[in-house]
Motif scaffolding. Structure first.
Motif, PDB file in Angstrom:
ATOM      1  N   HIS A  61      -0.205  -1.102  17.278  1.00  0.00           N
ATOM      2  CA  HIS A  61      -0.217   0.241  16.717  1.00  0.00           C
ATOM      3  C   HIS A  61      -0.570   1.215  17.843  1.00  0.00           C
ATOM      4  O   HIS A  61      -1.707   1.246  18.317  1.00  0.00           O
ATOM      5  CB  HIS A  61      -1.220   0.351  15.570  1.00  0.00           C
ATOM      6  CG  HIS A  61      -0.680  -0.112  14.259  1.00  0.00           C
ATOM      7  ND1 HIS A  61      -0.410  -1.430  13.981  1.00  0.00           N
ATOM      8  CD2 HIS A  61      -0.327   0.592  13.135  1.00  0.00           C
ATOM      9  CE1 HIS A  61       0.070  -1.529  12.748  1.00  0.00           C
ATOM     10  NE2 HIS A  61       0.137  -0.319  12.209  1.00  0.00           N
ATOM     11  N   TRP A  72      -3.790   7.790   9.674  1.00  0.00           N
ATOM     12  CA  TRP A  72      -2.574   8.299   9.041  1.00  0.00           C
ATOM     13  C   TRP A  72      -2.420   9.765   9.418  1.00  0.00           C
ATOM     14  O   TRP A  72      -3.066  10.633   8.819  1.00  0.00           O
ATOM     15  CB  TRP A  72      -2.674   8.211   7.504  1.00  0.00           C
ATOM     16  CG  TRP A  72      -2.397   6.883   6.901  1.00  0.00           C
ATOM     17  CD1 TRP A  72      -2.304   5.691   7.537  1.00  0.00           C
ATOM     18  CD2 TRP A  72      -2.167   6.621   5.500  1.00  0.00           C
ATOM     19  NE1 TRP A  72      -2.048   4.685   6.628  1.00  0.00           N
ATOM     20  CE2 TRP A  72      -1.953   5.236   5.362  1.00  0.00           C
ATOM     21  CE3 TRP A  72      -2.128   7.407   4.354  1.00  0.00           C
ATOM     22  CZ2 TRP A  72      -1.705   4.623   4.134  1.00  0.00           C
ATOM     23  CZ3 TRP A  72      -1.881   6.799   3.129  1.00  0.00           C
ATOM     24  CH2 TRP A  72      -1.657   5.421   3.026  1.00  0.00           C
ATOM     25  N   HIS A 111       5.132   5.777  13.044  1.00  0.00           N
ATOM     26  CA  HIS A 111       4.191   5.554  11.949  1.00  0.00           C
ATOM     27  C   HIS A 111       4.419   6.634  10.893  1.00  0.00           C
ATOM     28  O   HIS A 111       5.386   7.398  10.972  1.00  0.00           O
ATOM     29  CB  HIS A 111       2.744   5.537  12.476  1.00  0.00           C
ATOM     30  CG  HIS A 111       1.789   4.805  11.587  1.00  0.00           C
ATOM     31  ND1 HIS A 111       0.838   5.429  10.835  1.00  0.00           N
ATOM     32  CD2 HIS A 111       1.676   3.473  11.288  1.00  0.00           C
ATOM     33  CE1 HIS A 111       0.158   4.527  10.129  1.00  0.00           C
ATOM     34  NE2 HIS A 111       0.650   3.327  10.380  1.00  0.00           N
ATOM     35  N   HIS A 112       3.538   6.679   9.893  1.00  0.00           N
ATOM     36  CA  HIS A 112       3.776   7.598   8.767  1.00  0.00           C
ATOM     37  C   HIS A 112       3.860   9.065   9.200  1.00  0.00           C
ATOM     38  O   HIS A 112       4.464   9.880   8.509  1.00  0.00           O
ATOM     39  CB  HIS A 112       2.671   7.459   7.712  1.00  0.00           C
ATOM     40  CG  HIS A 112       2.407   6.043   7.269  1.00  0.00           C
ATOM     41  ND1 HIS A 112       3.383   5.074   7.248  1.00  0.00           N
ATOM     42  CD2 HIS A 112       1.269   5.441   6.822  1.00  0.00           C
ATOM     43  CE1 HIS A 112       2.851   3.931   6.818  1.00  0.00           C
ATOM     44  NE2 HIS A 112       1.582   4.121   6.556  1.00  0.00           N
ATOM     45  N   TYR A 158       8.211  -1.770  14.242  1.00  0.00           N
ATOM     46  CA  TYR A 158       7.691  -1.222  12.984  1.00  0.00           C
ATOM     47  C   TYR A 158       8.188   0.205  12.910  1.00  0.00           C
ATOM     48  O   TYR A 158       7.901   1.014  13.799  1.00  0.00           O
ATOM     49  CB  TYR A 158       6.164  -1.267  13.030  1.00  0.00           C
ATOM     50  CG  TYR A 158       5.364  -0.533  11.963  1.00  0.00           C
ATOM     51  CD1 TYR A 158       5.509   0.835  11.723  1.00  0.00           C
ATOM     52  CD2 TYR A 158       4.389  -1.214  11.227  1.00  0.00           C
ATOM     53  CE1 TYR A 158       4.723   1.493  10.774  1.00  0.00           C
ATOM     54  CE2 TYR A 158       3.596  -0.556  10.283  1.00  0.00           C
ATOM     55  CZ  TYR A 158       3.778   0.804  10.073  1.00  0.00           C
ATOM     56  OH  TYR A 158       2.999   1.460   9.152  1.00  0.00           O
ATOM     57  N   ASP A 199       6.835  -0.750   6.182  1.00  0.00           N
ATOM     58  CA  ASP A 199       5.619  -0.675   5.388  1.00  0.00           C
ATOM     59  C   ASP A 199       5.878  -0.172   3.972  1.00  0.00           C
ATOM     60  O   ASP A 199       6.780   0.614   3.732  1.00  0.00           O
ATOM     61  CB  ASP A 199       4.642   0.266   6.097  1.00  0.00           C
ATOM     62  CG  ASP A 199       3.288   0.218   5.445  1.00  0.00           C
ATOM     63  OD1 ASP A 199       2.758  -0.892   5.342  1.00  0.00           O
ATOM     64  OD2 ASP A 199       2.797   1.262   5.015  1.00  0.00           O
ATOM     65  N   TRP A 300      -6.194   0.295  12.660  1.00  0.00           N
ATOM     66  CA  TRP A 300      -4.967  -0.286  13.217  1.00  0.00           C
ATOM     67  C   TRP A 300      -4.683   0.338  14.577  1.00  0.00           C
ATOM     68  O   TRP A 300      -4.172  -0.298  15.479  1.00  0.00           O
ATOM     69  CB  TRP A 300      -3.777  -0.039  12.285  1.00  0.00           C
ATOM     70  CG  TRP A 300      -3.886  -0.807  11.006  1.00  0.00           C
ATOM     71  CD1 TRP A 300      -4.293  -0.329   9.798  1.00  0.00           C
ATOM     72  CD2 TRP A 300      -3.605  -2.202  10.811  1.00  0.00           C
ATOM     73  NE1 TRP A 300      -4.280  -1.338   8.862  1.00  0.00           N
ATOM     74  CE2 TRP A 300      -3.852  -2.496   9.454  1.00  0.00           C
ATOM     75  CE3 TRP A 300      -3.164  -3.226  11.645  1.00  0.00           C
ATOM     76  CZ2 TRP A 300      -3.673  -3.771   8.908  1.00  0.00           C
ATOM     77  CZ3 TRP A 300      -2.980  -4.494  11.106  1.00  0.00           C
ATOM     78  CH2 TRP A 300      -3.244  -4.753   9.763  1.00  0.00           C
TER      79      TRP A 300
HETATM   80  C1  FUL Z   1      -0.366  -0.186   6.231  1.00  0.00           C
HETATM   81  C2  FUL Z   1      -0.242   1.192   6.884  1.00  0.00           C
HETATM   82  O1  FUL Z   1      -0.470   2.225   5.963  1.00  0.00           O
HETATM   83  C3  FUL Z   1      -1.268   1.145   7.975  1.00  0.00           C
HETATM   84  O2  FUL Z   1      -1.435   2.373   8.610  1.00  0.00           O
HETATM   85  C4  FUL Z   1      -0.838   0.072   8.973  1.00  0.00           C
HETATM   86  O3  FUL Z   1       0.346   0.453   9.623  1.00  0.00           O
HETATM   87  C5  FUL Z   1      -0.678  -1.272   8.253  1.00  0.00           C
HETATM   88  C6  FUL Z   1      -0.185  -2.378   9.123  1.00  0.00           C
HETATM   89  O4  FUL Z   1       0.154  -1.145   7.139  1.00  0.00           O
HETATM   90  O5  FUL Z   1       0.169  -0.281   5.007  1.00  0.00           O
END
Ligand code: FUL
Length: 503
Positions: A61, A72, A111-112, A158, A199, A300
């Motif tokens: 991450h 987040w 990421h988000h 990811y 995710d 993470w």
């Molecule tokens: C989760 C994410 O919301 C976290 O931030 C992270 O990436 C994790 C591996 O999965 O659901």
């Protein structure tokens, strides 16, 4: 009309193509010269089999959150905040993983918060607009894939379906013009990718291009998963689409453990938090479990002051995931300089040493191995017990059809100190074993059951059983044994084991 039986076998890839069988228009008798056992459906796709063999891999991450300290991001972070203090170094990340015995890694590239770690054409919220030259020159998919190839490791990415930056999030335009295109761009970074990580966290509040609102989506329909799978598989045929992609399942916790009973099969609509750890016996489709866990004590993403877990704790996670028919994706966050901190590197090395010291010397190889029953050999295939110790993953021991219990006995000329038993099923023909036990003997005639505190039910791709029942207590002194016996007590069909190892 062709009979269904050989068709099913051919679908399972079990029999060589025979021109005669294909051209036949009259009902035919099943042709099975190798006496191959019938599959117990569902069976894994070839890409799921290859994925399962990756066993243990790293999770990285790294991104906007590394610099904001968030877990987040809201999606409104200025691109200039992404300002690495040195050039991010994915090769260093993967080298540390290799030292732990990992076979690959997955890098977060979005990421988000929606910030993309490659120069994408789909949004300006990406590295090209970042705060310094190290940032502007960053291209994680390119450098990560290249480093993995160089180190002989598997790689994947990811990419968060949920995007709190995109003004289009929640509309079809997001899926079509942003998300699917981003996945397609990533697929182009290497056709050997073994997994894309999608995710499940999605929908909720966010910046959304200034709309600052809450968006709710139905993840089961919104992301056009069939199209997503097709597009990625055309370019990356071995890439398992995790989570939302529907080809491997979340193990249901982020604590690094799978159920002692763990089926790789599931039904539609299963609840990950409830049965992700265990799977469902007799489920409709093959959906193997992956356990995502943190190797550090904070988030993470990297946070100042964090420290890694001890090698002992990481070894325990390994036993409770890889040793329970799941894969382990272990997260180690790169810091603001884009490298793994020294302490993390040392912890991974320590973990690798423990795995090597404790599970590196297979005593089964020097044992005489016998089984209570051996399936009748075919023209070009045997099912003898020695197939479990020959180091060849394509050979396996089997009983005849109808036999669902059997014993396998290993004997040594001299007493051995034994601590773990490792079993592997030949899962290409389905997961079968439902119940087994392990015993040791100092003389070959009096037996003592071991691992009595362990639920010895499923085996699956791999099961590692600590004979003292403990994954967490100290390694222990082990047991002296001149013989070790594994009894398969129940199985969904004749058992097929490709490996027995003793450590
Ligand atoms: C989760 C994410 O919301 C976290 O931030 C992270 O990436 C994790 C591996 O999965 O659901």
């Amino acid at each position: 009309m062709k009979s269904l039986y050989p068709t099913l076998l051919l679908l399972g890839g079990l029999l060589p193509f025979t021109g005669a069988a294909q051209l036949s228009i009259v009902p035919e008798s099943p042709s099975n010269p190798d006496n191959v056992p019938a599959a117990v459906h569902p069976v894994p796709h070839e890409r799921q089999l290859k994925w399962q063999e990756t066993e243990f891999y790293a999770f990285y991450h790294y991104g906007m959150n590394t610099y904001t300290g968030l877990e987040w991001g809201n999606g409104d972070e200025s691109e200039s905040l992404f300002a690495p203090t040195a050039a991010p170094n994915p090769k260093q990340w993967l080298q540390a993983a290799k030292a732990a015995g990992m076979r690959g890694g997955i890098a977060v590239v979005k990421h988000h918060d929606g910030f993309c770690l490659w120069p994408t054409s789909t949004t300006s919220h990406n590295v090209t607009n970042s705060g310094n030259d190290f940032g502007r020159n960053t291209n994680i998919p390119r450098d990560f894939a290249e480093a993995a190839r160089e180190l002989g490791m598997k790689y994947g990415f990811y990419i968060s379906p949920w995007d709190r930056n995109s003004v289009h999030y929640g509309t079809d335009a997001y899926v079509k013009d942003v998300f699917l295109r981003q996945c397609a761009e990533l697929a182009e970074y290497g056709s050997e990718q073994f997994e894309m990580w999608f995710d499940g966290a999605n929908g909720g509040s966010g910046y959304y291009g200034g709309r600052n609102t809450t968006v709710t989506v139905d993840q089961s329909t919104y992301y056009d998963v069939p199209n997503l799978r097709d597009s990625v598989h055309k370019v990356c045929p071995d890439c398992v689409l995790w989570g939302v992609g529907g080809e491997a399942r979340w193990i249901g916790n982020e604590a690094g453990w799978a159920g002692e009973t763990n089926w790789s099969t599931e039904n539609r609509g299963y609840a990950p938090e409830k049965n992700g750890m265990y799977g469902t016996e007799g489920g409709w489709f093959w959906l193997p479990g992956e356990s995502d866990a943190k190797a550090t004590n904070r988030g993470w993403f990297y946070h100042d002051g964090e420290s890694p877990l001890t090698p002992e704790r990481l070894f325990q996670m390994y036993l409770e995931t890889v040793g329970r028919n799941a894969t382990l994706i272990l997260n180690i966050p790169p810091n603001k300089a884009g490298v793994l901190p020294d302490a993390s590197v040392a912890a991974l090395e320590g973990m690798g040493q423990l795995i090597n010291n404790r599970l590196g010397n297979d005593l089964a190889k020097s044992a005489t191995i016998q089984a209570s029953e051996t399936r009748t050999a075919g023209a070009a295939r045997t099912y003898v017990a020695a197939n479990m110790t020959d180091g060849d993953k394509t050979t396996y021991w089997a009983t005849n059809d109808g036999t669902t219990s059997a014993t396998i006995t290993l004997t040594w000329d001299e007493p051995q100190t034994v601590r773990y038993v490792e079993l592997m099923e030949y899962i290409a023909l389905g997961q079968r074993v439902k119940q087994f036990k392990v015993e040791t003997s100092t003389d070959g005639s009096t037996w003592t059951q071991r691992a009595t505190g362990v639920t010895t039910t499923t085996v699956g791709y791999k099961r590692i059983v600590p004979l003292n029942s403990s994954t967490s207590a100290s390694y222990g002194n082990g047991y002296q044994a001149k013989a070790l016996r594994i009894t398969i007590e129940d199985s969904r069909a004749c058992p097929l084991l490709s490996k027995v190892a003793v450590y």
